[in-house]
Scaffold this motif. Structure first.
Motif, short mmCIF file in Angstrom:
data_model
loop_
_atom_site.label_atom_id
_atom_site.label_comp_id
_atom_site.label_asym_id
_atom_site.label_seq_id
_atom_site.Cartn_x
_atom_site.Cartn_y
_atom_site.Cartn_z
N TYR A 120 0.81 -1.33 -0.32
CA TYR A 120 0.04 0.04 0.02
C TYR A 120 0.69 1.63 0.23
CZ TYR A 120 -3.69 3.39 0.86
OH TYR A 120 -4.28 4.57 1.49
N VAL A 121 2.30 1.26 0.90
CA VAL A 121 2.90 2.69 0.95
C VAL A 121 3.34 2.33 -0.83
CG1 VAL A 121 5.03 2.89 1.35
CG2 VAL A 121 3.42 2.23 2.89
N SER A 122 4.15 1.20 -1.14
CA SER A 122 4.66 1.89 -3.10
C SER A 122 3.35 2.45 -3.31
CB SER A 122 5.49 0.22 -3.15
OG SER A 122 5.65 -0.36 -2.48
N ARG A 123 2.45 1.46 -3.41
CA ARG A 123 1.13 2.18 -4.52
C ARG A 123 0.91 4.12 -4.34
NH1 ARG A 123 -2.39 -1.22 -3.17
NH2 ARG A 123 -3.83 -0.57 -2.24
N ILE A 124 0.91 4.50 -2.89
CA ILE A 124 0.49 5.71 -2.24
C ILE A 124 1.79 6.72 -2.93
CG2 ILE A 124 1.21 7.45 -0.85
CD1 ILE A 124 -0.17 5.46 1.20
N ALA A 125 2.74 6.14 -3.00
CA ALA A 125 4.52 6.26 -3.56
C ALA A 125 3.82 6.36 -5.10
CB ALA A 125 5.67 5.68 -3.03
N GLU A 126 4.23 5.89 -5.73
CA GLU A 126 3.47 5.76 -6.91
C GLU A 126 2.38 7.11 -7.30
OE1 GLU A 126 2.67 2.21 -8.12
OE2 GLU A 126 4.47 1.57 -8.22
N GLU A 127 1.07 6.96 -6.86
CA GLU A 127 0.87 7.99 -6.73
C GLU A 127 0.69 9.23 -6.92
OE1 GLU A 127 -3.08 6.63 -4.65
OE2 GLU A 127 -3.37 5.08 -6.07
N VAL A 128 1.30 9.77 -5.43
CA VAL A 128 2.26 10.81 -5.39
C VAL A 128 3.26 11.10 -6.29
CG1 VAL A 128 3.98 11.84 -4.26
CG2 VAL A 128 1.89 10.14 -3.00
N ASN A 129 3.88 10.55 -7.11
CA ASN A 129 4.30 10.25 -7.97
C ASN A 129 3.75 11.39 -9.75
OD1 ASN A 129 7.36 10.27 -9.78
ND2 ASN A 129 6.86 9.30 -10.36
N GLU A 130 3.00 9.75 -9.89
CA GLU A 130 1.95 10.90 -11.22
C GLU A 130 1.33 12.10 -10.45
OE1 GLU A 130 -1.61 7.76 -11.17
OE2 GLU A 130 0.39 6.17 -11.82
N ARG A 131 0.75 12.29 -9.37
CA ARG A 131 0.59 13.75 -8.99
C ARG A 131 1.39 14.99 -9.53
NH1 ARG A 131 -2.93 15.01 -3.80
NH2 ARG A 131 -3.91 17.74 -4.12
#
Length: 801
Positions: A120-131
């Protein structure tokens, strides 16, 4: 667990296994299974977790596996409350297992009641990078609202993944802001272009609206641009306040060039001109721009030393020539009188040491007049003042003013006496309430005796309870009352000054200056007139009443005071039961104070009857008899009795004769009735006078004498008038009232004084006696000043024993 118990457990387990393998007929019932499980739980051989419905068991390991399965199913994030519903297990058990999972597994975290794993933490990081790629920047506050997670947790996640999964940079000024290089470069190029195009000061708010850049990022960008010198300018004002301004360097250079050129040409800087240039805080700008110049900051401009030197030179010339100068023509036209006043104050302060002997006065805030010039202006008034003084004395106005001042003085003394009486009453009530007793204390005023008695009795015109402060205040009242008499009016002074040639030479518009000069010299001229009137009045009075020394009321007050003193001293003499001591003391009192009182009466009678005698010498018995022989027959008998009473040893007889001599037909004076409060005040005054004389005295014999009188009054609460030869008698009387230690100290000091008085001038032993007396003098003074304290302490010690 013992081996026997363990064998039994093994047998039970084997029986349980056999029971499970047997046919249905031999299968255990549900009740037997519950009992077996309960037994295992009691023996702590088995650990299970009960479900919320109570129908199922689950082991902790199984519960942990189920929690991990649910975490995986829910995408790496699940709330513990949801696990309660899914697993039908109590929240406490789930929380405990979740905490155990967090402790043993580094990839899982427990955050605000939610279990989160690494996926879940990795998914958050990916979403932050996309944003970041889409918006250019993200903030932790936005992520907190989006993911409903704590800001510190998200801050840690983003910082760990920065440069790995998240491709961006962290803002140095705000660690909760992250942005990409392209975003910063795009905004920096926009800001750089806007600043490069600015040729005059522009507000930061305008720049922000034009560039579309956030205020926080703007200050970071402009700081980097200034560090790398890509833009030439400065930011003024407080950041983040909306009032900051960007000032281009080209504008500052032109501004400074104009300011330097104007100041060099004129020697001053006008604030309005600086405001027109865009300089709002003009005083701060002047101080920073001219740090080495001694500028005077005025309300309307900043003045340089060039103009100050011109003004100072004009003032010095006026002082040197004894003239006047107006500094307004020396200043630029836009200067206000307030500016000129501050300039003049600064010039006089700086030039004070150059002409300290000269007094200068400032009028109308801009005109300097020297004392010499003012004296020239007042010189024409001398003849007028002399004439006015003669008129006011001849008309009786000066005498009337003096009479009014005396009435005011008497009224003031009456109010003061009334106030003192009220204060005494309050003090008496307070002491009664606290259980204290009246008596001599260190806070009262007392009459001086011995060497100071004549000074007290002859130097004072009022009664013994009238103090120096009352006399001073009455004199001040009298003087202020006479000062109300006006010899020269303001209009007269103004008229003379208007016609004065010295002022006419200075110009035409001098009305305001003349008014201020008239206000200044008006009290001085009137004071000079009163002095002249006083001289004329005293000369007149000296010719009409040259031989009259005292008025009737003054002598009456003085004799009343002397009569009260003698009566109080008589009470002190009666404390001695030994006639061999009492009679010499009474004789000494008659010889000194009673004789002095008698001489005052005879002097007054002689003046009233125009009898000539040598007033420079003290009245002797022969002179008194000469006065008696020249008196009318009706006045002779009481005065003759008084004269003869001085040869007796009875103070009471002398006082009776004094009372008869002051009666009607002789002195026409009234003796006041005895007043306990005034007598107490007299006692306090007398003790205070003795203590003051004792403190300042350094003569051993006089110190012993004064200390004995103070101790006698403290013990008996009566005054005593005695010479130094009665000290031994006083100490004998005090022996029974003093502690042994105090009496021993006093007696030893008395013996040393006798040795000093009987020793010869060349006696070698005399120096040792003097040293001993000097060493013991402080102890004698301490005994006298603090006798009550010591006596009360000793008394309390005796009571405790």
């Amino acid at each position: 667990m013992t081996a026997v118990e363990w064998d039994e457990v093994k047998r039970l387990a084997a029986d349980f296994q056999r029971a499970q393998l047997t046919s249905t007929v031999q299968r255990l019932s549900e009740r037997n299974c519950i009992e077996i499980v309960t037994k295992l739980l009691d023996l702590k051989l088995l650990e299970v977790v009960f479900t919320t419905d109570g129908k199922e068991y689950v082991t902790p390991q199984q519960l942990t596996r189920e929690i991990r399965d649910e975490l995986y199913v829910h995408g790496g994030r699940i709330n513990l409350v949801d696990l309660v519903k899914l697993l039908s297990v109590d929240l406490n058990q789930i929380s405990a297992r979740a905490a155990e999972i967090e402790r043993t597994d580094q990839n899982c975290s427990l955050v605000l009641g939610q279990l989160i794993d690494k996926t879940y933490v990795s998914r958050i990081a990916e979403e932050v990078n996309e944003r970041l790629l889409q918006q250019g920047q993200v903030t932790i506050s936005d992520l907190t609202r989006q993911y409903d997670l704590p800001s510190d947790f998200l801050q840690t996640v983003v910082e760990k993944q920065l440069g790995k999964t998240i491709h961006g940079k962290q803002d140095k000024t705000d660690p909760q802001v992250f942005f990409t290089e392209s975003y910063v470069a795009r905004n920096q190029a926009c800001v750089r272009g806007a600043l490069a195009a600015a040729l005059r000061p522009i507000s930061v708010a305008t720049l922000l609206s034009q560039c579309g850049v956030e205020e926080r990022l703007f200050y970071s960008i402009i700081g980097n641009l200034m560090e790398t010198k890509q833009v030439a300018g400065v930011i003024t004002g407080k950041q983040q306040s909306g009032s900051s301004m960007y000032i281009p360097s080209i504008y500052s250079r032109s501004q400074n060039e104009w300011v330097n050129s104007f100041y060099k040409q004129n020697g001053y800087l006008e604030y309005d001109a600086l405001v027109r240039l865009g300089i709002q805080d003009h005083q701060l700008f002047v101080r920073r721009h001219f740090p080495n110049e001694k500028l005077l900051l005025l309300p309307t401009c900043a003045l340089g030393p060039q103009v100050l030197d011109q003004v100072e030179a004009a003032v010095e010339e006026a002082v040197a020539t004894g003239s006047m100068v107006n500094i307004m023509p020396l200043l630029p036209s836009f200067f206000e009188p307030e500016d000129a006043k501050e300039i003049l104050t600064e010039v006089l302060k700086n030039s004070k040491n150059k002409y300290t002997s000269q007094n200068v006065h400032v009028f109308c805030s801009t005109v300097v007049l020297t004392e010499q010039f003012i004296q020239k202006l007042t010189k024409p008034f001398d003849a007028i003042i002399q004439k006015k003084a003669e008129e006011v004395v001849s008309s009786g106005a000066y005498l009337l003013a003096q009479a009014e001042s005396k009435v005011q003085n008497n009224r003031g003394l009456a109010e003061q006496d009334e106030s003192s009486t009220k204060s005494d009453r309050r003090e008496e009530r307070r002491k009664k309430a606290t259980g204290g007793k009246g008596g001599g204390g260190t806070q009262g005023r007392e009459t001086k005796t011995k060497s100071t008695k004549k000074k007290y009795l002859r130097g004072k015109a009022a009664a013994g309870d009238d103090s120096d402060e009352e006399t001073a205040s009455s004199g001040k009242t009298s003087k202020s009352s006479v000062n109300k008499l006006e010899l020269l009016s303001f209009a007269e002074i103004k008229g003379v000054l208007t016609a004065d040639e010295l002022l006419q030479e200075e110009g035409d518009d001098l009305a305001e200056l003349i008014v201020e000069i008239a206000n200044h010299i008006h009290p001085l001229l009137n004071m000079s007139g009163l002095v002249a009137a006083e001289v004329i009045f005293e000369s007149t009075m000296a010719t009409t009443a040259q031989n009259r020394r005292k008025t009737h009321s003054e002598l009456q007050d003085k004799l009343n005071a002397m009569f009260t003193n003698v009566r109080l001293f008589e009470k002190g003499i009666k404390q001695f039961s030994d006639k061999n001591v009492e009679q010499p003391l009474a004789k000494y009192l008659i010889k000194t104070l009673c004789t002095e009182m008698t001489n005052e009466i005879f002097s007054y009678v002689a003046q009233e009857n125009m009898i000539q005698y040598d007033e420079a010498k003290e009245l002797s018995p022969e002179v008194r008899m000469k006065i008696l022989n020249d008196l009318p027959n009706e006045s002779k008998e009481p005065l003759l009795k008084l004269h003869k009473s001085l040869n007796t040893n009875s103070v009471e007889e002398v006082l009776n004769c004094v009372e008869g001599a002051l009666g009607p037909g002789i002195c026409d004076m009234i003796l006041r009735k005895p007043d306990k409060k005034k007598e107490r005040s007299q006692l306090l005054t007398h003790r205070q006078a003795l203590l003051e004389q004792l403190t300042s005295s350094e003569d051993p014999a006089l110190v012993l004498h004064l200390a004995s009188l103070v101790l006698f009054q403290a013990v008996t609460q009566t005054m005593l008038h005695a010479s130094g030869r009665f000290v031994s008698n006083i100490l004998t009387y005090l022996q029974s009232h003093l502690t042994a230690e105090i009496f021993k100290t006093m007696q030893q000091y008395h013996d040393l004084v006798l040795k000093l008085l009987t020793s010869g001038a060349d006696d070698d032993h005399r120096s040792h006696i003097v040293n001993a007396l000097q060493e013991g003098m402080l102890a004698i003074k301490e005994i006298a000043t603090s006798f009550k304290k010591h006596s009360s302490t000793e008394k309390s010690q005796q009571q405790s024993e």
